[in-house]
Design a protein around this motif. Structure first.
Motif, short mmCIF file in Angstrom:
data_model
loop_
_atom_site.label_atom_id
_atom_site.label_comp_id
_atom_site.label_asym_id
_atom_site.label_seq_id
_atom_site.Cartn_x
_atom_site.Cartn_y
_atom_site.Cartn_z
N CYS A 1 0.83 -1.20 0.00
CA CYS A 1 0.00 0.00 0.00
C CYS A 1 0.86 1.26 0.00
CB CYS A 1 -0.94 0.01 1.20
SG CYS A 1 -0.10 -0.10 2.78
N GLY A 2 0.28 2.32 -0.48
CA GLY A 2 0.94 3.62 -0.47
C GLY A 2 -0.11 4.69 -0.26
N LEU A 3 0.22 5.71 0.49
CA LEU A 3 -0.66 6.84 0.72
C LEU A 3 0.06 8.07 0.21
CD1 LEU A 3 -3.20 8.08 2.00
CD2 LEU A 3 -1.97 8.13 4.18
N TYR A 4 -0.56 8.80 -0.69
CA TYR A 4 0.09 9.94 -1.34
C TYR A 4 -0.59 11.23 -0.89
CZ TYR A 4 2.07 6.20 -4.02
OH TYR A 4 2.73 5.06 -4.36
N HIS A 5 0.23 12.23 -0.56
CA HIS A 5 -0.24 13.51 -0.05
C HIS A 5 0.04 14.62 -1.06
CE1 HIS A 5 -0.45 11.77 4.02
NE2 HIS A 5 0.70 11.19 3.72
N SER A 6 -0.76 15.66 -0.99
CA SER A 6 -0.50 16.87 -1.77
C SER A 6 0.47 17.75 -0.98
CB SER A 6 -1.80 17.61 -2.05
OG SER A 6 -2.35 18.06 -0.82
N GLY A 7 0.85 18.86 -1.55
CA GLY A 7 1.77 19.77 -0.88
C GLY A 7 1.24 20.31 0.44
N ASP A 8 -0.07 20.36 0.60
CA ASP A 8 -0.65 20.85 1.85
C ASP A 8 -1.09 19.70 2.77
OD1 ASP A 8 -2.76 19.96 0.34
OD2 ASP A 8 -3.97 21.77 0.56
N SER A 9 -0.48 18.54 2.58
CA SER A 9 -0.68 17.36 3.42
C SER A 9 -2.08 16.77 3.35
CB SER A 9 -0.32 17.65 4.88
OG SER A 9 1.04 17.98 4.97
N GLN A 10 -2.83 17.04 2.29
CA GLN A 10 -4.12 16.40 2.09
C GLN A 10 -3.91 15.07 1.38
OE1 GLN A 10 -7.17 17.68 3.18
NE2 GLN A 10 -5.80 19.09 4.23
N ASN A 11 -4.62 14.04 1.81
CA ASN A 11 -4.55 12.76 1.11
C ASN A 11 -5.15 12.92 -0.27
OD1 ASN A 11 -3.48 11.63 3.41
ND2 ASN A 11 -5.41 10.80 4.11
N VAL A 12 -4.40 12.52 -1.30
CA VAL A 12 -4.91 12.65 -2.66
C VAL A 12 -5.05 11.31 -3.37
CG1 VAL A 12 -4.13 15.02 -2.99
CG2 VAL A 12 -2.60 13.13 -3.58
N ALA A 13 -4.37 10.28 -2.90
CA ALA A 13 -4.48 8.97 -3.54
C ALA A 13 -4.03 7.88 -2.58
CB ALA A 13 -3.64 8.91 -4.81
N VAL A 14 -4.63 6.71 -2.75
CA VAL A 14 -4.23 5.53 -2.00
C VAL A 14 -4.01 4.42 -3.01
CG1 VAL A 14 -4.98 3.78 -0.33
CG2 VAL A 14 -5.56 6.18 0.03
N LEU A 15 -2.95 3.68 -2.84
CA LEU A 15 -2.65 2.54 -3.69
C LEU A 15 -2.65 1.31 -2.79
CD1 LEU A 15 -1.49 1.24 -6.34
CD2 LEU A 15 0.73 1.58 -5.27
N ALA A 16 -3.41 0.29 -3.17
CA ALA A 16 -3.42 -0.96 -2.43
C ALA A 16 -3.51 -2.11 -3.42
CB ALA A 16 -4.60 -1.00 -1.47
N MET A 17 -2.67 -3.09 -3.25
CA MET A 17 -2.68 -4.26 -4.14
C MET A 17 -2.20 -5.48 -3.38
SD MET A 17 0.63 -3.50 -6.59
CE MET A 17 0.18 -1.84 -6.97
N ASP A 18 -2.52 -6.64 -3.91
CA ASP A 18 -2.02 -7.86 -3.30
C ASP A 18 -0.59 -8.10 -3.77
OD1 ASP A 18 -2.20 -9.03 -5.85
OD2 ASP A 18 -4.07 -10.05 -5.39
#
Length: 93
Positions: free
Chosen positions: A37-54
């Motif tokens: 998994c990965g959690l990606y943030h914008s420059g202002d620390s807002q969550n903008v995307a989540v990646l999850a895979m097996d």
């Protein structure tokens, strides 16, 4: 609220990354098996995307991006399915 992408959207994304045709289809989501998994943030620390895979998708996509033969991925996935990875990409200050 996060929304799951369509199978066609996933296929187009992976096809563009890997430079070859990719087929994707909707399947049953098992949260307990989404081990990469990965959690990606914008420059202002807002969550903008989540990646999850097996682990299997992570392995196959990884070797595809690195141009490693598929047999190597199959061997590694079968041998070490117990490895679990979760990484977070934090915004740069």
């Amino acid at each position: 609220m996060l929304q799951l992408p369509s199978a066609d959207g996933v296929a187009r994304l992976l096809s563009g990354l890997l430079g070859r045709p990719v087929e994707a289809s909707a399947g049953k989501r098992e949260d307990g098996k989404l081990t990469i998994c990965g959690l990606y943030h914008s420059g202002d620390s807002q969550n903008v995307a989540v990646l999850a895979m097996d682990a299997a998708l992570g392995g196959y996509a990884g070797v595809g991006l690195m141009l490693i033969p598929v047999a190597s991925a199959e061997e590694q996935i079968g041998r070490d399915a117990s490895r679990r990875t979760c990484a977070t990409t934090a915004p740069k200050s």
